[in-house]
Scaffold this motif. Structure first.
Motif, PDB file in Angstrom:
ATOM      1  N   TYR A  13      23.995 -21.631  97.171  1.00 39.39           N
ATOM      2  CA  TYR A  13      23.134 -21.667  98.356  1.00 39.39           C
ATOM      3  C   TYR A  13      23.742 -22.554  99.440  1.00 39.39           C
ATOM      4  N   ASP A  53      19.702 -26.772 103.116  1.00 40.62           N
ATOM      5  CA  ASP A  53      20.037 -26.099 104.368  1.00 40.62           C
ATOM      6  C   ASP A  53      20.092 -27.090 105.531  1.00 40.62           C
ATOM      7  N   ARG A  67      26.298 -19.065 106.885  1.00 40.84           N
ATOM      8  CA  ARG A  67      25.301 -18.553 107.831  1.00 40.84           C
ATOM      9  C   ARG A  67      25.356 -19.317 109.147  1.00 40.84           C
ATOM     10  N   HIS A  68      25.433 -20.644 109.046  1.00 37.81           N
ATOM     11  CA  HIS A  68      25.524 -21.464 110.256  1.00 37.81           C
ATOM     12  C   HIS A  68      26.835 -21.170 111.008  1.00 37.81           C
ATOM     13  N   ARG A  74      26.601 -20.642 101.097  1.00 36.35           N
ATOM     14  CA  ARG A  74      26.091 -19.531 101.900  1.00 36.35           C
ATOM     15  C   ARG A  74      25.339 -20.033 103.129  1.00 36.35           C
ATOM     16  N   SER A  75      24.714 -21.197 102.999  1.00 40.71           N
ATOM     17  CA  SER A  75      24.074 -21.804 104.166  1.00 40.71           C
ATOM     18  C   SER A  75      25.132 -22.178 105.202  1.00 40.71           C
ATOM     19  N   ALA A  94      28.559 -18.320 110.978  1.00 42.22           N
ATOM     20  CA  ALA A  94      28.481 -16.996 111.598  1.00 42.22           C
ATOM     21  C   ALA A  94      27.704 -17.056 112.906  1.00 42.22           C
ATOM     22  N   ARG A  95      26.594 -17.797 112.911  1.00 39.87           N
ATOM     23  CA  ARG A  95      25.811 -17.910 114.139  1.00 39.87           C
ATOM     24  C   ARG A  95      26.618 -18.595 115.242  1.00 39.87           C
TER      25      ARG A  95
END
Length: 279
Positions: free
Chosen positions: A211, A173, A218-219, A214-215, A221-222
């Protein structure tokens, strides 16, 4: 025969092979220098080797062993497409199983192998968050299990195993914006790629590459929600090397494009509400 290299790592290399030979062409012989599995994607061909003669069709596997010679023929149809996986000696040792397993020549279309072969093609096309190196290991492991007739019994992870997996996930991550692969993550954990993949997946329920992807999502999307940076810049900043791949992967995860996700995060909630209603 036209070959396209798709992936090269110390443990696994993957290539796509396209052959347009037909009944009127002279059969050609190949000699393997290592262990390999070729998944027949389409077409058909015959193969003479020490283990016998095989007719391979879509879903079959051609199994290569060091020093073995294979003569391919196209007596019935013209052409075939194969996805070839080539394995290091260390990985073959880690897989276990008798050495003669790799000398069987070929397998018929077996459902437990075909599904992994098609998953590999999906990854090769850029439509999966599994890594080709991970799928290659899964395919090889399933092949060994299928031929030996022994299904592996996964050992319960120890407290040390769980700590290793969690620490590896944190490291992935933290570094997800860089170019990472299974080999690098395994080295960081102090394990072979084979054992690292099994440990990580067993403890966390996803593969290391899943992973990683998806990490990055996630970053992304933020940042889409919080910042006004261009979508292209965000895609590259979080680690995607290709904009179209980012857009496709994000849409598959969110149900909307990155741009529409950003709009929804700024108050246009109807976008996501409509999407959820459709699903």
């Amino acid at each position: 025969m036209h070959a396209t290299t798709l992936l090269t790592t110390p443990s696994i290399s993957v290539s796509e092979f396209r052959c347009d030979a037909g009944p009127d062409d002279t059969p050609f012989a190949e000699c393997r220098t290592g262990h390999s599995i070729a998944y027949v994607r389409s077409g058909s061909f015959g193969c003479h080797c020490r283990a016998g003669f095989f007719e391979l069709v879509a879903g079959s596997l051609l199994i290569g062993a060091p020093g073995e010679e294979y003569t391919c023929t196209h007596e019935h149809v013209s052409g075939d497409v194969c996805l070839g996986f080539f394995f290091s000696e260390d990985l073959v040792e880690a897989l276990g199983g008798r050495r003669e397993i790799w000398q069987i020549g070929a397998t018929p279309p077996l459902p437990e192998l075909m599904v992994v072969g098609e998953l590999a093609q999906t990854a090769a096309d850029g439509n999966s968050d599994l890594g080709l190196d991970e799928i290659g290991q899964i395919l090889a492991g399933r092949f060994v299990d299928a031929v030996s007739g022994k299904a592996r019994k996964p050992a319960a992870p120890t407290a040390r195993d769980r700590r290793r997996a969690v620490e590896a996930a944190l490291w992935i991550d933290d570094n997800s914006h860089t170019e990472l692969d299974l080999e690098q993550a395994a080295r960081q954990a102090g394990l072979s790629p084979f054992h690292f993949l099994r440990l990580f997946s067993s403890v966390l329920g996803v593969t290391p590459h899943q992973y990683l992807v998806r990490s990055r999502l996630r970053h992304a999307a933020r940042r889409l929600a919080d910042e006004n940076i261009a979508v292209t810049d965000i895609a590259y900043d979080v680690g995607f090397g290709d904009l179209s791949n980012f857009v496709r992967t994000f849409h598959r995860a969110a149900g909307v494009s990155p741009t529409k996700f950003r709009q929804a995060s700024r108050g246009e909630r109807k976008i996501l509400q409509e999407q959820l209603a459709l699903n």
